[in-house]
Design a protein around this motif. Sequence first.
Motif, mmCIF file in Angstrom:
data_model
loop_
_atom_site.group_PDB
_atom_site.id
_atom_site.type_symbol
_atom_site.label_atom_id
_atom_site.label_comp_id
_atom_site.label_asym_id
_atom_site.label_seq_id
_atom_site.Cartn_x
_atom_site.Cartn_y
_atom_site.Cartn_z
ATOM 1 N N ASP A 185 1.717 4.166 2.767
ATOM 2 C CA ASP A 185 1.675 3.295 3.944
ATOM 3 C C ASP A 185 1.104 1.908 3.655
ATOM 4 N N ARG A 188 3.093 -0.728 5.710
ATOM 5 C CA ARG A 188 3.291 -0.508 7.141
ATOM 6 C C ARG A 188 2.965 -1.765 7.950
ATOM 7 N N TYR A 189 3.825 -2.068 8.908
ATOM 8 C CA TYR A 189 3.715 -3.255 9.774
ATOM 9 C C TYR A 189 3.908 -4.562 8.989
ATOM 10 N N GLY A 208 6.895 1.824 8.020
ATOM 11 C CA GLY A 208 6.019 2.675 7.221
ATOM 12 C C GLY A 208 6.506 2.771 5.798
ATOM 13 N N ASP A 237 -2.215 -3.606 11.268
ATOM 14 C CA ASP A 237 -2.036 -3.003 12.588
ATOM 15 C C ASP A 237 -2.797 -3.752 13.678
#
Length: 271
Positions: A185, A188-189, A208, A237
Motif C-alpha cells: 500500500d 495508495r491515494y 491501493g 490519506d
Amino acid sequence: MVAFLAKPLVTIALCWRLERRDGVALGFTTHDRDLAIGGLVYRAAPGMLPSSITRSDGFDLDTLDVEGALTSDAITAADLKAGRWDGAAVSVFMVDWEEPEGEILHLARGELGEVSIQGDAFEAELKGPTAALDRPAVEQTSPECRARLGDKKCRVDLAGLTRTVQIVAVASEDEIEVDASAADDAWRYGRLRWLAGANSGLERAIMGSAGAVVTLRDPPALAAAVGDLVELIQGCDRRLATCVGRFGNAVNFRGEPHLPGMDLLTRYPGA
C-alpha cells in the motif's frame, strides 16, 4: 481600433490557439491557408466556428461555444475522450492575413470546459477569466488535510516518493503489475502518470497497491500495455496521524481534526 479593420477591403482571419495541460500547443485559422504567427503555424480549419462573442467590462460569466471537425492529425475523438483537452488554455483573436505578424485583436481567452462529440465533429465550451469568480473564495474547514501531497501548501518533497517503472503485466483494466515492488500500500491515494504508450501524459489516481501490483481508481482512457513506462507518485490519506507519523509534516497540515462538527448541536447527556 486596430488598423486592419479600417481598410477599404478587410482581410480578416479568425484564429484559435489551444494549449493543453501537457504543453502541446495547436493553432487554427478560418483563413484558406496556413498562417505563421508568433512561431506557431495556425492550420487552415474553415470548419471551426465560434458562437457570438460578447465583450463587456462587467463581472458576468463570459462563455462561448466552439465547434469544429475532428481530424486525424490534430484533434481526435480518442484524445477528447481521454481528456487530453480538458482544461486546455484557449485564445481567440483576429489578424490581418496579409500581415499575420502585425497587429492582433484579442477577442476571448480562457479554458475549455465541457467537450462533447457528435458524429465527426466536436463542440466545446470556452470559459472566460470571469469564470474564476464563481469558485469559492476561501477554504472550508475540514478534519482532513485540504492540501495535495507535494504541493506548495503541503511542501513535502516528492523526489524520494516518486519512482519510474515499466508495466510488466496487465491483470485487468484497472490493475497492473510493474517491474519494481514496494511496501504494501505504498502508492495508495497516489498518482500514476504515463510517460510512454497510448496514454502518454495522462494520469490516474491509485486506490491501493500490494508489492508490485497497483490498483487504479478508474481504468485508463486507453488500454494499458506491457512495456509502457509510468511514473508512480506516493499519496496521502490526508489524516493528521499520517502527516505526523509518515511525513513528519504536521506544521503544514491543512485541516482542523479537533474542531467540533455540526453534530455538537445535536448531542445530549447520556448519548
